[in-house]
Write a protein that holds these residues in place. Structure first.
Motif, PDB file in Angstrom:
ATOM      1  N   ARG E 241      -7.645 103.005   6.309  1.00  0.00           N
ATOM      2  CA  ARG E 241      -6.984 103.702   7.403  1.00  0.00           C
ATOM      3  C   ARG E 241      -7.362 103.009   8.703  1.00  0.00           C
ATOM      4  O   ARG E 241      -8.562 102.870   9.003  1.00  0.00           O
ATOM      5  CB  ARG E 241      -7.451 105.160   7.410  1.00  0.00           C
ATOM      6  N   PHE E 267     -12.446 102.857   4.877  1.00  0.00           N
ATOM      7  CA  PHE E 267     -11.856 103.042   3.545  1.00  0.00           C
ATOM      8  C   PHE E 267     -11.513 104.502   3.333  1.00  0.00           C
ATOM      9  O   PHE E 267     -12.279 105.388   3.715  1.00  0.00           O
ATOM     10  CB  PHE E 267     -12.845 102.618   2.454  1.00  0.00           C
ATOM     11  N   VAL E 268     -10.374 104.747   2.711  1.00  0.00           N
ATOM     12  CA  VAL E 268     -10.009 106.117   2.339  1.00  0.00           C
ATOM     13  C   VAL E 268      -9.399 106.099   0.942  1.00  0.00           C
ATOM     14  O   VAL E 268      -8.944 105.059   0.442  1.00  0.00           O
ATOM     15  CB  VAL E 268      -8.999 106.749   3.318  1.00  0.00           C
ATOM     16  N   LEU E 272      -4.159 107.879   1.373  1.00  0.00           N
ATOM     17  CA  LEU E 272      -4.464 108.471   2.672  1.00  0.00           C
ATOM     18  C   LEU E 272      -4.492 107.427   3.780  1.00  0.00           C
ATOM     19  O   LEU E 272      -4.700 107.770   4.942  1.00  0.00           O
ATOM     20  CB  LEU E 272      -5.814 109.186   2.628  1.00  0.00           C
ATOM     21  N   PRO E 276       0.748  99.834   2.167  1.00  0.00           N
ATOM     22  CA  PRO E 276       2.088 100.184   1.692  1.00  0.00           C
ATOM     23  C   PRO E 276       2.164 100.010   0.177  1.00  0.00           C
ATOM     24  O   PRO E 276       2.715  99.025  -0.325  1.00  0.00           O
ATOM     25  CB  PRO E 276       2.979  99.177   2.438  1.00  0.00           C
ATOM     26  N   ASP E 299     -14.371 106.444  -0.354  1.00  0.00           N
ATOM     27  CA  ASP E 299     -13.947 107.229   0.806  1.00  0.00           C
ATOM     28  C   ASP E 299     -15.155 108.047   1.249  1.00  0.00           C
ATOM     29  O   ASP E 299     -15.605 108.937   0.528  1.00  0.00           O
ATOM     30  CB  ASP E 299     -12.784 108.144   0.412  1.00  0.00           C
ATOM     31  N   GLU E 310      -7.195 112.680  -7.271  1.00  0.00           N
ATOM     32  CA  GLU E 310      -6.186 112.698  -6.197  1.00  0.00           C
ATOM     33  C   GLU E 310      -5.548 111.308  -6.047  1.00  0.00           C
ATOM     34  O   GLU E 310      -4.328 111.163  -5.923  1.00  0.00           O
ATOM     35  CB  GLU E 310      -6.892 113.089  -4.891  1.00  0.00           C
TER      36      GLU E 310
END
Lengths: 335, 335, 335, 335, 335, 335
Positions: E241, E267-268, E272, E276, E299, E310
């Protein structure tokens, strides 16, 4: 779940508190940020009538809801605003407006704010959210020219009028959390700095982080959390959608009504706009904020009964469990 | 739910209408935007053969589907295009192409368009979507130099050829909705203005809002809705994904096939691209559009049977119930 | 040279007109946009005292300067503004302010505007630039809530107060050119549309294109020229520099003084900011504007005596001779 | 000075070469990129008439001008273009157009190109700049659908028609430099890759770097230099100004004339647009390009006689002397 | 489903492989990218002890998991890094570190890499992912000045040390896939080009596409896939991010810990951040990549047990079935 | 003219000071920021040999040059850097390097810095610019993992080694100004905050504002001036040009040499890059900075003898006379 999620009741003031509580509980909210509207929480009555106050608690208890903050935006607005006009009469209520004499209204509004602190205390609530009004907001265009002394006086007026109110807050052990907003003494980053300085950064006065008006002013709501870390007392989630530049849509809204798509920006249900809520919630954790996330639901293009649960779902989807250890702490090879 | 959602059948023309209807109904679509392909709706036959026409309705009824618009993109394309070549023969069908003489093809295509209006009437449908072709599209590069008179003549050619068709539309009480698109008389904002002027903005001629080709041309699809508010007769949803600039991917597609990731942009299933559908649907409501949202499904990277229901789900998720009142109407304090 | 370049005298009102004329002529300006300040052009005196009026002309003639427009921003501001306060008293001058009664001030300011038209006529000038004030500007934040009827009334108030003034302008054959600006009835694109509609787009009322306040509101000044092509009556050049986003600098200026680098934007000498003057001058030519380019010089970081000639040099460097023929008209091969 | 600067004469074809030479020399150009227009350099005559050819040289010598490249854009365009129409007739000249039969025109145009190579040789010039035309450009919109085989055939058609021409170039020791441009076989990055592959990257075929059409297609002109380093045979400077996005101005020009400010982009005099010429010239040096910088002057908003010397001044201001050593080579402390 | 999705086990090295397998299978992963950590896969033991190796397989089989790649980032890092310090000791493990003599450590690490290839072969795995280390990474700031010869030597050192290792890989029919990353011989696009050239693009050496470090360096991860199409041997999904620019957050991380919101990027969990992934997966299909998508979960703001499933859900939601035919292939009208 | 403009001599260290002074004076510089290179200012000799010191002054006087700061970047770099290697030997000079033992070099470098303060005092100069080196810079990639304690120790190491040096500076009344730069203890905004805290913000330690390395790290150089207002002790102007994103050019330079156009950014002569010098100079005035603007000239694409005077011209063109009064102070109407 890292934070409770509450519903701000101001946008539901046409419904009795009972109904709002039933709806919110049904949707899964953890509590309410109760607006001091007569339909929800009448501060005069709450101080005079124990049974009334108890009824407020019972409504919450019946629906399994908690309360971490109450709001009194309307009365706070009247304390410093200048001039006072039909708009203020509309939000003041007849008791505060009275004969409409300017200093009379202001004094009654200030008293309402101190009463709000007292009601908060009685409800076991530590935080009152709200507005301050501003003597100098209306000079924002800087034409006709505005001498620097006028601006200075605006901040001093704020301090003069709010310090006595905050003394009562201190006495009650309650904090005031200003929602930074156009029309208020602080509407962006540097006015927030100046407003905090005007009252010597006294702890009774902090901020209700609401990113919606920051977005169209280019204020980074995450920077705001980090730089005012010790003053973030409450969190309101309202989202804002910025339209792509087309050379015609303006930043000031063009006197167009909410929901008019020719506006340069508009409020939308949390999750449909440009507020970086994931970043913001991470930043809130980093500064040690442990309070509620309150959804202030405003979106001119959705029915509120569809929107509120949708916004709740979005906010909850970002409130991850936080980790127990650093991810790279396991990279060490021991054998 | 504020708008019915339909599936445009052109991308399924290899399947019989029955199969498309069954699939669409199974996925939850409200209706079809039927393409006048021989497999779906043969206009010659529909005018000659009552039973055939009835069978079309029965297919829809059997699956609980409605129809608000029918399309005839291919025949419309032939009316003005210049030159006509193998590509046109491919989409014309043998009846229209006949001996391939240019004016013969154009006349037969124009007749097909008038027949389409008559079929629409018989089906109780008010809108025909489609293309117009263009005499001047091929001059878009402006080299070798193109005199202004040639451009003027292109718009006049469009008016000359389409006004008689539109007279028939008027007679039937049906409207034509052009999909603004490269290769057509209107392919962007200013060519749309000029095309509308060329036919004196007669009400029989309006627009089928499809944002997909607007995106890569930098046309704001929401601005388009607002500025052509009285001409938005139908809505097609096709999404476009713009690749971030890398200095090599061009806006014109580089003669690369759909789905080639070196292209600067590509069509994707609605919701995977850059079209601001939420803003667009709000704008459509603001101009009073009450018609269907039709999904024109094209994505070179997905199987259409996975994609169509995915796109439907995305579109429906943005069709909120609209509110009953302004959110700030409840802020007035009455007691 | 395609346009004469003039100097707007308002920012030099502390100097006698003689001195300003001498400076401007020395720097190479073609004329002055004279502000109706008592030091430069006293409209009461000019109507009563022929010799005074003649002296104004002689000052110009002596320095080889022309005049295409005169300005009366301050008096215009008083016509509609609400409330009137110390700021207005400061710019009104004692004759207009008088006893300070609101409607008295407004009436006297309106009379000053009609006098300004008459003086313009006597000076052979067709255009008066200026402000209108606004009854509704102060509601820009939309909290406390503002009913739509209040906004409507604001535009009607503008029409009621300005139509009689414009009748006098019509009588004199002079046009009024509003500088679109915060604090005025029109401050961006859509408020300009609405203001023009409020007076039925009567030709006596047009616009003084000044891009400086458009920039920070995201209004494209070139779009503005093209869309209001028949209302661009005069051109003022003031430049604005937008600071890159830093998440703290706000669009509204934060009550910070001009020149404070924490502001999100500021005025700078023409050529040092972000206004696309080359594009704008080309657009002005395309709509057939043939009037002066007037430099309204404001920059808190430069001495005005260094800045004004610098700005003149910049503006002139963009006023190219326009071509006689299209560049591709010579590509035809005749032999 | 690192590169000579020349003036491309095509935009001055209405003037005799003598006049163009006089003007260019007067402005300080080092040479001309002579267009094979009958007014400037008639290739038929040059091959038949030694005195004529000598006269061309004498004109240059008289004005102290050199020539590093000659151009034949118009004839090259005719070799592959499909269809050929009135536009082509206009640029072909009567000798090439003849009876207008398609293959006849193409054959005569191809012959003109071989003659151009021969004239170049006679003039001591190594490079011919120009266009190729394209059989497939007109399919750029990809509707009606275009099979991949048609695109393949377009590149093969280019190879079939140009390889014989390039054989003659090889025989003369002259190189052809295509200006990548809409309407040509290569109009962007990936079509350039494919075109080069179509002729097996034979050295006779290279590129005339002209960034103007790259800008609005989002092709980075500096990347283009670096990635096609061994094929940059000549440099033409034409600048392009991209208008900020307004949601209405399109990338394709909207059939609007050059200079219309509603276009999304337009040609401007070198230095007034968005081409990063400083970066580009540095990149040219890095790949070892030592040839001329030729100004192809097109700007619909300036008189060419003002513009050409202005562009020359801009280009020269960026042609710095290159350094003798790395700046950090002197950081070593020896004593 | 177009690709299997695996979980990279390095971030779970504190848990026994059994536990990781149980968790991953429970969440729905298709397999594991097993890190050669002693807790998961001890290469020494695996070569010496058949039962141990079998136990690894059995763990996978028991949970229905496959393995397409194993990783040995830590040992690879030691092969070229310079200097070696406490950080390297921490990841080396006591067997490799031994007495800590620089060339001793490097030799033992190189041997570990060859053993890893042999273990991969025994496990039926074709790909080993990992790091290379770099002799020249530490000169990235280029002050004090770094001669070109030093950089050249860095790439040669890499070739000298890795070619013998790759010979073993070739012998085993296993490929090495470098994760392009700061600290490695290749950390961005051009260093990847140079690194591949250093080993003559031998097929044994390819890339493990991980976009997370590309994002903050402005490397387009999709371009990377396309340009290194024949070297994409494995895919790791880690998301990044980027914070909006605020003028204070830097690209280099400011020595701030992961998860500190003042960092310019972090980092996520996949989905999130700004990678792309949809574009990337389409590009991977276009180059013919058929291997696994491996989730490298890091994350700092989520618990890994919430995050891993997730991320799996997000990645799977983008792995569409690919189409059978082109969407426009059905537009042809046959009757 | 608001600030003197000086030339930093480090990039001219191959020339005797006499030659540099002559060049600089000839170009119009006001003074020199003299680098403590043996060719320009040998600190050992200057403390031992009065005549030598006097000769330095005489060189300046002869050319009418002043000196406001001297620099010792190279020796400062050696104080904290870890490890020390061939690069450091190259800049150290034989006296400091000696036998190359690490702590020996560091001690001698520290002594050189104290000597530099003493020489400054003798020259009447208040400011020494330079570098600090850093024990932790090399951990910037954060892999292999770096514990927080290691970072903490890096700042403490800086304090331990520099506090004794700064004590000498305090004794001499001289200030040290660190150029924030990769390889140093402070290389961006937050590392600057932390470095200042490490030495308790003692006044002897401030900053040499050089925006060149801020640009590619996304640090806003104007924000930097405002937030570190009390620590801006000197100003160095070096410009940086950021290449538009192409997905391949990286922020870290790709180990490519200065001037390689594939780099994502590069140094350029002041005025040719992206540093907002006008904004910066205004900000410097706003914080009360009255010192010199020193041009540190580095541009791999220009000869320094062309570039230095060009940069001087650019910088001077932005050093406007500052105004005497606010522009809107003259708007008051007094009569």
């Amino acid at each position: 779940m890292t934070h409770p999620v509450t519903l701000f009741t101001a946008q539901w003031a046409d419904l009795p508190l009972e109904d709002v509580a039933e709806l919110a509980a049904g949707w899964g909210f953890d509590g309410l940020e109760i607006a001091c509207k007569t339909t929800h929480l009448d501060v005069d009555r709450a101080l005079e009538d124990e049974a009334y106050l108890r009824s407020r608690r019972e409504i919450l208890d019946r629906h399994g809801l908690s309360v971490w903050a109450i709001s009194n935006h309307a009365q706070g607005q009247l304390v410093c605003d200048d001039p006072l006009d039909f708009r203020h009469e509309s939000i003041a209520g007849p008791r505060t407006w009275g004969d409409g004499s300017v200093e009379g209204v202001r004094a009654r509004a200030a008293e309402q704010m101190t009463k709000t602190a007292r009601v908060a205390r009685k409800l076991g609530v530590d935080t009152v959210t709200g507005f301050t009004g501003s003597k100098i907001w209306r000079y924002v265009a800087m034409y006709p020219p505005v001498p620097a002394a006028v601006i200075d006086d605006g901040y001093e007026d704020f301090a003069r009028r709010w310090n006595p109110i905050l003394d009562v807050f201190d006495g009650e052990g309650v904090r005031f959390a200003l929602e930074v907003h156009p029309s208020e003494i602080a509407y962006d980053y540097w006015t927030t700095v100046r407003a905090l300085e005007a009252i010597d950064r006294r702890p009774a006065f902090g901020l209700n982080w609401d990113p919606s008006h920051m977005m169209w002013q280019d204020i980074d709501p995450v920077t705001f959390i980090l730089d005012f870390a010790d003053r973030i007392y409450h969190v309101d989630c309202k989202d804002t959608r910025i339209r792509p530049r087309d050379g015609r849509a303006g930043r000031l809204g063009s006197h167009l009504a909410w929901g008019n798509p020719r506006r340069g920006w508009d409020f939308v249900s949390a999750g449909l706009g440009d507020v970086p809520f994931d970043d913001a919630f991470r930043a809130l954790d980093s500064i040690g904020y442990t309070g509620p996330i309150s959804i202030e639901w405003e979106d001119s293009g959705m029915d509120r009964r569809s929107g509120a649960p949708e916004a709740l779902k979005h906010v909850r989807s970002l409130l991850w469990d936080r980790p127990q250890q650093a991810f790279d702490s396991v990279f060490t090879q021991k054998s």
